[in-house]
Design a protein around this motif. Structure first.
Motif, mmCIF file in Angstrom:
data_model
loop_
_atom_site.group_PDB
_atom_site.id
_atom_site.type_symbol
_atom_site.label_atom_id
_atom_site.label_comp_id
_atom_site.label_asym_id
_atom_site.label_seq_id
_atom_site.Cartn_x
_atom_site.Cartn_y
_atom_site.Cartn_z
ATOM 1 N N ALA A 1 -14.679 12.298 -45.274
ATOM 2 C CA ALA A 1 -15.321 12.125 -46.565
ATOM 3 C C ALA A 1 -16.345 10.998 -46.507
ATOM 4 O O ALA A 1 -16.347 10.171 -45.593
ATOM 5 C CB ALA A 1 -14.278 11.819 -47.643
ATOM 6 N N SER B 1 -20.615 18.148 -64.658
ATOM 7 C CA SER B 1 -19.410 17.466 -64.201
ATOM 8 C C SER B 1 -18.262 18.457 -64.056
ATOM 9 O O SER B 1 -18.123 19.368 -64.869
ATOM 10 C CB SER B 1 -19.009 16.378 -65.198
ATOM 11 N N ASN C 1 -20.966 18.868 -59.922
ATOM 12 C CA ASN C 1 -21.223 17.612 -59.233
ATOM 13 C C ASN C 1 -19.918 16.983 -58.755
ATOM 14 O O ASN C 1 -18.829 17.484 -59.046
ATOM 15 C CB ASN C 1 -21.942 16.643 -60.189
ATOM 16 N N LEU C 2 -20.047 15.870 -58.055
ATOM 17 C CA LEU C 2 -18.885 15.070 -57.721
ATOM 18 C C LEU C 2 -18.399 14.350 -58.976
ATOM 19 O O LEU C 2 -19.215 13.897 -59.783
ATOM 20 C CB LEU C 2 -19.238 14.028 -56.661
ATOM 21 N N PRO C 3 -17.092 14.211 -59.152
ATOM 22 C CA PRO C 3 -16.607 13.413 -60.274
ATOM 23 C C PRO C 3 -16.712 11.932 -59.941
ATOM 24 O O PRO C 3 -16.651 11.546 -58.760
ATOM 25 C CB PRO C 3 -15.141 13.843 -60.402
ATOM 26 N N LYS D 1 -12.379 7.854 -57.555
ATOM 27 C CA LYS D 1 -11.698 8.327 -56.340
ATOM 28 C C LYS D 1 -10.637 9.364 -56.702
ATOM 29 O O LYS D 1 -9.839 9.142 -57.616
ATOM 30 C CB LYS D 1 -11.044 7.153 -55.605
ATOM 31 N N PRO D 2 -10.608 10.480 -56.012
ATOM 32 C CA PRO D 2 -9.601 11.505 -56.282
ATOM 33 C C PRO D 2 -8.233 11.090 -55.761
ATOM 34 O O PRO D 2 -8.124 10.235 -54.870
ATOM 35 C CB PRO D 2 -10.130 12.725 -55.523
ATOM 36 N N ALA E 1 -18.659 7.873 -55.794
ATOM 37 C CA ALA E 1 -17.898 9.122 -55.816
ATOM 38 C C ALA E 1 -17.655 9.610 -54.396
ATOM 39 O O ALA E 1 -18.393 9.264 -53.470
ATOM 40 C CB ALA E 1 -18.663 10.183 -56.612
ATOM 41 N N SER F 1 -17.382 12.522 -51.558
ATOM 42 C CA SER F 1 -17.765 13.866 -51.142
ATOM 43 C C SER F 1 -16.971 14.256 -49.911
ATOM 44 O O SER F 1 -16.338 13.422 -49.269
ATOM 45 C CB SER F 1 -19.262 13.933 -50.841
ATOM 46 N N SER G 1 -13.167 16.488 -52.250
ATOM 47 C CA SER G 1 -13.829 17.029 -53.444
ATOM 48 C C SER G 1 -13.631 18.532 -53.594
ATOM 49 O O SER G 1 -14.022 19.112 -54.615
ATOM 50 C CB SER G 1 -15.332 16.728 -53.387
ATOM 51 N N ALA H 1 -13.703 21.174 -57.225
ATOM 52 C CA ALA H 1 -14.876 22.042 -57.217
ATOM 53 C C ALA H 1 -14.471 23.508 -57.241
ATOM 54 O O ALA H 1 -15.037 24.323 -57.981
ATOM 55 C CB ALA H 1 -15.739 21.750 -55.989
ATOM 56 N N GLY I 1 -18.777 21.276 -52.029
ATOM 57 C CA GLY I 1 -17.590 20.440 -52.036
ATOM 58 C C GLY I 1 -16.667 20.766 -50.885
ATOM 59 O O GLY I 1 -15.914 21.728 -50.940
#
Length: 363
Positions: A112, A222, A249-251, A254-255, A271, A273, A277, A281, A303
């Protein structure tokens, strides 16, 4: 892949990520002349992969996402890597330096990138002049965003933000094959939440109705908010006849589920990627495809696309086109041909005569 991953990548990953990005972009710009010769070797010619979306013909559905070439400095070379389309940007009406450095980070354990660039670019007028002098052998998309005047700048008024999209669209439409309206930039103050408000989205699309596009226009939204946000997006688009489709898009932030220890990324702005992601997505693509007018709209999926199977999954969830970027950083430029060629092999494996037959089959 072995030469890049075993030799080049260890060297590049020992350097500052943004410095490597600038070096790669500068080199690609200087090698623009080589793009046509490169493409004769890298491009996959397969009628099963040719697809028409919103009246625009793509030699393959595998494209380069915006973010690598923010100001259109290296389009011929990037097309020479074998992509079926190239998207530049994001481009704003005015020049922007973006956010302060450091603003680009790697998370190798998660394959990432953490991106906090804040859309630095040369501005719509300079970019349009640059694009007018080049030829791109594949569809060229321009991603448009509002100007980031820096973290200390006061928020712009609603009408000022909307006017920036209209003005940039008028300037960049003549030199683009399609436009991507970035209405959800996760790394700028004005871009992050502005269009989460339905009235603002309606007002922006109403103002853009006066632009004589004559080209496909996609909305980049988003992925947060689930079905409610998707239905709000579709309701707004239904009133704007120029809208051809959507992308997510990327949120911001951090996921969950990162394998990289939190102490490594806790203080990194931006964000994420790449692989982390993908799940959000994919969910957004699936739910949008289920609800949209399939005769009118198309989805551009992105994503975490590293393999042909990744691309195929997004197609089966409802995307007609697929974009990649982070995979170039981790696997090198050869990944474009591998993914494209591999997608053709998957169609053969599954008995599909054309890539369009895969779109939406898993919804």
């Amino acid at each position: 892949m072995g030469l890049y991953t075993n030799l080049a990548r260890p060297i590049l990953f020992g350097l500052d990520p943004e410095n490597v990005h600038h070096l790669a972009l500068a080199s690609a710009g200087k090698l623009a002349w080589a793009g046509r010769a490169m493409r004769s070797v890298t491009a996959v010619t397969d009628p099963r992969l040719e697809i028409t979306v919103a009246g625009l013909h793509f030699p393959t559905p595998i494209g380069l996402a915006a973010g690598f070439d923010k100001s259109g400095n290296a389009v011929p070379f990037l097309a020479g890597l074998g992509f079926g389309s190239v998207e530049i940007g994001s481009v704003s009406i005015e020049h922007s330096d973006g956010n302060p450095r450091p603003r680009l980070f790697r998370l190798p354990q998660d394959r990432a990138i953490v991106v906090a660039y804040g859309v630095p670019n040369d501005g719509a007028r300079i970019v349009a002049g640059r694009l007018s002098k080049i030829h791109c052998p594949v569809p060229l998309g321009t991603n448009i965003v509002t100007t980031n005047r820096g973290p200390g700048a006061p928020p712009a008024a609603d009408d000022e933000i909307i006017k920036e999209y209209v003005d940039a669209a008028r300037i960049l439409t003549p030199v683009s094959d399609y436009l991507m309206l970035n209405l959800s930039c996760p790394n700028t103050v004005d871009g992050r939440d502005f269009f989460a408000d339905a009235a603002r989205l309606d007002a922006c699309l109403a103002a853009l109705t006066d632009v004589e596009f004559g080209k496909p226009v996609f909305l980049k939204m988003s992925p947060l908010g689930g079905v409610e946000t998707i239905e709000r997006m579709l309701a707004a688009a239904d009133k704007a006849p120029f809208v051809s489709g959507f992308m997510f898009n990327l949120p911001p932030g951090k996921p969950g589920g990162l394998t990289t220890p939190e102490n490594v990324w806790r203080d990194m702005p931006g964000a994420v990627s790449g692989h982390p992601s993908a799940a959000l997505a994919d969910a957004s693509i699936r739910e949008t495809y289920r609800r949209m007018d399939k005769k009118r709209y198309a989805i551009v999926g992105a994503g975490g696309v590293f393999t042909a199977e990744d691309a195929y999954r997004k197609l089966k969830l409802g995307a007609s086109l697929v974009q990649m970027l982070t995979a170039l950083i981790y696997e090198g430029p050869g990944v474009v041909r591998r993914v494209t060629h591999g997608l053709g092999a998957i169609l053969e494996r599954d008995g599909l005569k054309h890539v369009s037959e895969a779109v939406g089959v898993d919804t």
